[in-house]
Design a protein around this motif. Structure first.
Motif, short mmCIF file in Angstrom:
data_model
loop_
_atom_site.label_atom_id
_atom_site.label_comp_id
_atom_site.label_asym_id
_atom_site.label_seq_id
_atom_site.Cartn_x
_atom_site.Cartn_y
_atom_site.Cartn_z
N PHE A 408 -44.97 -7.14 5.61
CA PHE A 408 -45.11 -6.12 4.58
C PHE A 408 -45.41 -4.76 5.22
N HIS A 409 -44.55 -3.76 4.91
CA HIS A 409 -44.72 -2.42 5.46
C HIS A 409 -45.36 -1.46 4.47
N GLY A 410 -45.41 -1.85 3.20
CA GLY A 410 -46.01 -0.97 2.20
C GLY A 410 -45.08 0.06 1.64
N LEU A 415 -43.02 -2.53 -2.82
CA LEU A 415 -44.01 -2.54 -3.88
C LEU A 415 -43.36 -2.71 -5.25
N LEU A 435 -49.15 -8.65 6.81
CA LEU A 435 -48.82 -7.27 7.15
C LEU A 435 -47.98 -7.19 8.41
N PHE A 439 -50.22 -1.12 10.99
CA PHE A 439 -51.36 -0.68 10.19
C PHE A 439 -52.57 -0.49 11.11
N GLU A 444 -55.96 2.05 5.20
CA GLU A 444 -54.52 2.32 5.10
C GLU A 444 -53.84 1.23 4.29
N VAL A 445 -54.24 -0.03 4.53
CA VAL A 445 -53.68 -1.14 3.77
C VAL A 445 -53.98 -0.97 2.29
N HIS A 446 -55.23 -0.63 1.99
CA HIS A 446 -55.63 -0.49 0.59
C HIS A 446 -54.84 0.61 -0.11
N LYS A 448 -51.87 1.42 0.38
CA LYS A 448 -50.49 0.97 0.14
C LYS A 448 -50.39 0.04 -1.05
N VAL A 449 -51.43 -0.76 -1.29
CA VAL A 449 -51.32 -1.82 -2.29
C VAL A 449 -52.15 -1.56 -3.54
#
Length: 495
Positions: A408-410, A415, A435, A439, A444-446, A448-449
């Motif tokens: 998953f790249h975001g 999405l 992921l 990242f 940064e993860v948060h 994105k999602v």
């Protein structure tokens, strides 16, 4: 005795097929015409041939064998040419020279010379002089049984007499099926003496002669050409790193698992594989923009299939090429598949359009693996509306309870797909998002999602587990041992 029979009508469709093979269905050969009229429509081509063999083998053996040879000309044409020359001849002394310079060559060159001769001539070089006496036995064996016919027993003598290794052996002309235990013995000798390249084709009756278990003992084999045999014991077939174009047709009563990794395969055709459970094609090598055609015929137990990739695969179900917006009907579905792996470049519009079409072919998928592919192309506006326009997808709506989303790249397109999935998956229980590398922090993860939390999920109980991908191979299925473990709960589960 006059064995001619009266002319009879020929099945038109079959006649056209035989003409493509170079066989004239109008020629006055009683065997062909009578076989066509008496058996084709009721038994099918191969069964009809067997029935004809029983009727004519005694009285018209020569005619039958000519017919079979012509019928299987395409098979023979595809075989490699033996690395020997039937026109070669070796003399002790050149005709215009009293000095035998050939015998003064180094042993390695003499062995190479002998290996290029038909085997009967190669063995005879031992009688030339003391210098040649041990050359044939010390050089790797090259044998084409066509050079030794009609004496099949001579093949046995050569295989037993030569100590090995066996560089190249072609067994295409011997009557192996007529002598019980003969092929078993030959294959054991090949295994014991280090066979490297083997061409093994049965073009004689019975056409469904079974390969003995000793066939699987050839650990030194590097290249194999196999045709017109039954293999009652083979359950797992793995091909890795094949760089030459391969057409794979699966006809087996025993095969359960097929794994193909990093290979150039033009077509995978599951013709008749009633026990096949797993078909895994990962990291395909497709030069010049070619794609591998996966054609699914009779495979009623096929449960695991992956990784389907619109960029690298053409899917053919029920003789229908699956395209974007292909209309679903029973003949284009594979209801047995419950574990499906797909690779999608969500950043490429044409690839994204194929994802719903692929999913509709597998209405009973319960566990879906999606691996995101990298791309430098722009997908344009692939928003949530794009996915809603694709319509209802049965397996997402009412079957899939586990989603594994890898690499998953975001990105926006990823999405959008996940939002569409979560809004429609009524029985979804577990989601695992792995992921991709790159990242730098959970913040940064948060970022994105975070939008996934604002949508209304269709299922009451769903678990989203965010994990960093610790597998340096990117989660790729490369574990042959795990993939062929039929006791594993999930052979795709590599996380």
């Amino acid at each position: 005795m006059d064995t001619r029979v009266s002319p009879v009508p020929v099945n038109p469709a079959l006649a056209a097929g035989f003409r493509r093979l170079g066989i004239d269905p109008d020629e006055p050969e009683g065997l062909f015409r009578r076989a066509t009229a008496a058996a084709i429509d009721t038994l099918g081509p191969l069964a009809a041939m067997a029935a004809v063999a029983h009727e004519f083998l005694d009285s018209q053996l020569d005619e039958y064998e000519k017919f079979v040879a012509r019928l299987f000309f395409p098979t023979n044409y595809a075989l490699p040419t033996p690395p020997v020359s039937a026109a070669s001849r070796l003399f002790a002394l050149p005709p215009d020279d009293a000095v035998d310079r050939v015998s003064r060559l180094p042993d390695a060159l003499l062995g190479d010379i002998v290996s290029r001769l038909p085997v009967k001539d190669a063995a005879r070089t031992a009688a030339l002089s003391r210098r040649w006496r041990g050359v044939w036995r010390s050089a790797p064996l090259v044998l084409a049984d066509a050079d030794l016919l009609p004496a099949t027993s001579v093949v046995s003598s050569v295989l037993a007499a030569h100590p090995g290794p066996f560089c190249c052996v072609h067994l295409t002309s011997s009557r192996m099926a007529e002598f019980p235990g003969l092929l078993t013995t030959w294959l054991q000798l090949l295994a014991d003496k280090g066979i490297q390249e083997l061409v093994l084709v049965n073009c004689r009756y019975p056409l469904d002669f079974a390969l003995p278990a000793t066939f699987l003992g050839m650990a030194t084999l590097t290249r194999l050409y196999l045709g017109l045999w039954r293999s009652p014991v083979l359950e797992t077939l793995t091909v890795k790193g094949n760089l030459f174009k391969l057409h794979l047709r699966l006809v087996s009563q025993s095969l359960r698992c097929v794994q193909l990794f990093g290979s150039y395969i033009e077509e995978i055709y599951v013709v008749d594989a009633p026990r096949l459970e797993q078909l895994i094609h990962s990291e395909p090598w497709t030069p010049d923009g070619n794609r591998t055609r996966i054609k699914i015929g009779h495979a009623p137990k096929l449960n695991w299939l992956g990784y389907l990739d619109p960029e690298n695969h053409v899917l053919d179900v029920g003789n229908t090429i699956i395209k974007a917006r292909t209309r679903v009907r029973p003949s284009t579905m594979v209801p047995s598949v419950t574990f499906l792996g797909m690779e999608g470049r969500f950043g490429v519009r044409n690839d994204a359009k194929m994802i719903p079409s692929f999913l509709r072919c597998f209405p009973n998928v319960e566990t879906l693996y999606i691996r995101c592919g990298n791309t430098d192309q722009s997908a344009g506006k692939l928003n949530l509306k794009f996915w809603h326009k694709s319509g209802t997808i049965k397996c997402i709506r009412s079957r899939i309870n586990v989603l594994i989303f890898r690499d998953f790249h975001g990105g926006r397109s990823e999405l959008s797909f996940l939002k569409f999935f979560f809004e429609n998956a009524l029985v979804l229980k577990e989601v695992v998002i792995m992921l991709a590398a790159g990242f730098t922090s959970m913040e940064e993860v948060h970022s994105k999602v975070v939008s996934l939390g604002s949508i209304k999920w269709a299922s009451d109980a769903s678990l989203v587990l965010m994990t960093l991908c610790s597998d340096p191979r990117g989660g790729c299925i490369r574990s042959f041992k795990r993939g062929s473990d039929f006791f594993a709960r999930d052979p795709f589960n590599d996380y």
